[in-house]
Write an enzyme that holds these catalytic residues in place. Structure first.
Site, PDB file in Angstrom:
ATOM      1  N   ASP A 155       0.291  -7.333   5.573  1.00 31.63           N
ATOM      2  CA  ASP A 155       0.298  -6.414   4.420  1.00 31.63           C
ATOM      3  C   ASP A 155       0.591  -7.417   3.137  1.00 31.63           C
ATOM      4  O   ASP A 155       0.628  -8.571   3.450  1.00 31.63           O
ATOM      5  CB  ASP A 155       1.502  -5.338   4.455  1.00 31.63           C
ATOM      6  CG  ASP A 155       1.551  -4.530   3.183  1.00 31.63           C
ATOM      7  OD1 ASP A 155       0.793  -4.451   2.558  1.00 31.63           O
ATOM      8  OD2 ASP A 155       2.780  -4.158   2.847  1.00 31.63           O
ATOM      9  N   ASP A 157       2.272  -6.499  -0.547  1.00 29.57           N
ATOM     10  CA  ASP A 157       3.591  -6.596  -1.073  1.00 29.57           C
ATOM     11  C   ASP A 157       4.578  -6.522  -0.139  1.00 29.57           C
ATOM     12  O   ASP A 157       4.859  -5.741   0.815  1.00 29.57           O
ATOM     13  CB  ASP A 157       3.648  -5.024  -1.820  1.00 29.57           C
ATOM     14  CG  ASP A 157       2.536  -4.878  -3.140  1.00 29.57           C
ATOM     15  OD1 ASP A 157       2.522  -5.999  -3.783  1.00 29.57           O
ATOM     16  OD2 ASP A 157       1.705  -4.285  -2.765  1.00 29.57           O
ATOM     17  N   ASP A 440       6.086  -4.319   5.624  1.00 29.09           N
ATOM     18  CA  ASP A 440       7.426  -4.170   5.399  1.00 29.09           C
ATOM     19  C   ASP A 440       7.902  -2.743   5.637  1.00 29.09           C
ATOM     20  O   ASP A 440       9.167  -2.413   5.828  1.00 29.09           O
ATOM     21  CB  ASP A 440       7.949  -4.522   3.745  1.00 29.09           C
ATOM     22  CG  ASP A 440       7.301  -3.504   3.201  1.00 29.09           C
ATOM     23  OD1 ASP A 440       5.931  -3.833   2.965  1.00 29.09           O
ATOM     24  OD2 ASP A 440       7.682  -3.009   2.414  1.00 29.09           O
TER      25      ASP A 440
END
Length: 602
Positions: A155, A157, A440
């Protein structure tokens, strides 16, 4: 701690526990002279229940339990179940069972046990026992051999790019402005400044009641962590609001992706400003005695936070000051370079737009950052990308403009938009445990990949760095060790039911609650650790263990491990398993030196 230190600590505790067993002798309390039988109020029938030539009478004084100095008929004391085991135990231990055991002063007895355990715990923590945890450690929920992993996915961010806390305040302020200007909320809300470290990730929000709270893995609300606005809700009121219990039924907690009809779980780092704004807005209406609908407030705050992202404000702030908002970009470069140089295939799947990702990656990795990746997908619309989404892939040109050609292959150096996992798997052939994907958000990034497709998953948990520092403090180590030992002492001593003993046990319970508050507040005064309630794992921890094979503070932790390294999860003891485990030895949980007192439990 080195293996040698751990071994020394284990042996020291075992030897000390063996030396401590005849505690009553040192304290002039002879209750243990009769071993487990005396302590449980049991006696044995027969002409020679003691190892003497003297016969026992029909009645005998026994000690322990709630029967200090009580006289019990022999016929009532006889128990068929376990009698043979008790006989055998006495023979093996070669203990003498006296028919005239002295009475025990419960007050002296309990406090002697308390003081001895406290001395034992104090000796358990040698100098240097703290600082055991390294914040750069990768933790394993499942066994993972990196030598078998050929493809690494990321990912963007809070995975490839970590952001400073200054971003949270910017998001909060802009969303608060939207509430006032677009939703016509009272101007007084503008006086509520952002409160750093008020909320933590993984909390639940009761939409209908307007309550922010922490829930454990068993769906119980942790009392003392329920907030209406910025003020805690008393435990009695919480129990009343939830029908006399602090348990929240499964169908109310949340759906698979953390959203339910009555509750929402905030699972990503971006949700911290939203929870803080919800608390502030609630607090304003409550403090000013203004009636409001909590459901509408929740929707308005959620929409206001969404506008910050949809309208591109967050992207603009970061791109205007990359140095201020992006952290440790050189470590991101080091990870990607190391993986690529070892022949690993890399791919990126993110919900962020290309222009934003491109500028951030150029800042962290360099203008040729795309050379590291075999596939780059932006605006993927996760979690839909990973489940039943059927959106086709679209290609973007070098300027980020949309192209309308049919996608038959996913080529290196190209940028793709939207798409779906099924086409991704078909076009790449990347399947199963040879793929390791990092993200996250436990729901949006990891859940479907692990449960549906068998990919390996790595959770990025930036909070680990801060929480590790707390765990490494001497105050935490001492408080937690004594808390564990005191809990075990309460468990063993609860058999004493006379008024004086009950009073002492209540004092211990009060101390236990104070210790719980101390350990909680070291992490966060409102909600404590994101990983634990008082003792149980949190709902967040449960999802973390279920959806991630590995978890770590940042992807830079990979730099500490060889790419053929195997991560082995530690075998943690189940409740019914033997207590001779290192964590229990260190925390004073093991039954020794008072194992004899539990001998009647079979």
């Amino acid at each position: 701690m080195s293996c040698q230190k751990i071994g020394n600590l284990s042996r020291a505790l075992w030897q000390k526990s063996r030396r401590t067993t005849p505690l009553c002798t040192a304290s002039k309390i002879p209750a243990l002279a009769c071993g487990s039988v005396a302590s449980t109020g049991l006696t044995l029938n027969g002409p020679k229940c003691c190892e003497t030539t003297q016969k026992c009478g029909s009645e005998r004084k026994v000690t322990g339990g709630s029967h200090f100095g009580s006289t019990t008929p022999s016929s009532h004391r006889h128990q068929v179940v376990g009698k043979g085991k008790i006989d055998e135990s006495l023979k093996k231990s070669q203990r003498k069972f006296s028919s005239t055991a002295p009475q025990v002063d419960p007050k002296k007895y309990l406090w002697a046990r308390y003081n001895e355990m406290k001395r034992l715990v104090h000796d358990l923590i040698p100098p240097g026992v703290c600082n055991l945890l390294n914040p750069s450690t990768i933790y394993a929920n499942n066994e993972v051999n990196l030598e078998e992993v050929d493809i690494y996915g990321f990912d963007y961010d809070y995975t490839l790019a970590l952001y400073s806390s200054a971003l949270d305040e910017m998001i909060y302020n802009k969303a608060r402005q939207f509430l006032i200007e677009h939703y016509k909320y009272p101007q007084g809300i503008s006086k509520y400044d952002y409160i750093p470290n008020f909320a933590t990730r993984g909390l639940h929000y009761d939409i209908q009641k307007g309550l922010l709270m922490k829930i454990d893995a068993f769906h119980y609300i942790q009392l003392g962590t329920v907030y209406r606005g910025l003020k805690p809700v008393p435990d009695e009121e919480v129990m009343h609001l939830y029908g006399g219990s602090n348990h929240v039924p499964l169908h109310q907690v949340s759906g698979f992706y953390g959203k339910g009809p009555k509750m929402k779980q905030y699972m990503d780092v971006f949700s911290i400003p939203e929870m803080t704004l919800l608390a502030s807005a609630n607090d304003y209406f409550i403090s000013n005695d203004i009636e409001y609908d909590p459901v509408h407030l929740y929707k308005d705050v959620s929409d206001a936070i969404g506008m910050v992202h949809i309208k591109g404000y967050m992207y603009k702030w970061i791109m205007q000051d990359l140095e201020k908002y992006i952290l440790r970009g050189d470590e991101t470069y080091a990870v990607l370079h190391r993986l690529a140089s070892h022949g690993k295939k890399l791919f990126l799947i993110t919900n962020s737009p290309f222009s934003f990702v491109d500028k951030g990656m150029k800042y962290m990795v360099g203008k040729d950052w795309r050379e590291f990746f075999d596939v780059v997908i932006v605006q993927a619309d996760k979690p839909h990308f990973f489940n039943d989404c059927v959106k086709p892939f679209r290609r973007l040109d070098s300027n980020g403009d949309l192209q309308w050609d049919k996608i038959k292959t996913l080529d290196k150096g190209q940028i793709y938009k939207q798409g779906n996992l099924y086409d991704f798997l078909r076009l790449t052939g990347w399947r199963g445990s040879k793929v390791l994907y990092f993200g996250d958000h436990l729901y949006s990034d990891l859940a479907d990949l692990m449960l549906r497709h068998g990919w390996r998953t790595g959770a990025i948990v930036p909070e680990l760095e801060v929480e590790t520092k707390v765990v490494n403090t001497e105050q935490f180590a001492q408080s937690l060790t004594w808390l564990q030992a005191l809990t075990g002492l309460l468990e063993r001593m609860q058999m004493y039911r006379d008024p004086e003993s009950k009073k002492i046990l209540q004092e211990w319970l009060k101390e236990r609650e104070e210790l719980r508050a101390v350990t909680k507040n070291l992490f966060n005064p409102q909600f404590g650790s994101i990983f634990r309630t008082c003792h149980n794992p949190t709902y967040f921890s449960r999802r973390l263990c279920r959806f991630s094979d590995l978890y770590m503070a940042s992807i830079s932790c990979l730099l500490n491990y060889d790419l053929s390294y195997t991560f082995y999860p530690r075998r943690t003891p189940l409740q019914h398993e033997a207590p001779l485990w290192m964590d229990q030895l260190c925390t004073g949980c093991m039954k020794t030196p008072f194992l004899e007192e539990m001998a009647h439990i079979r």
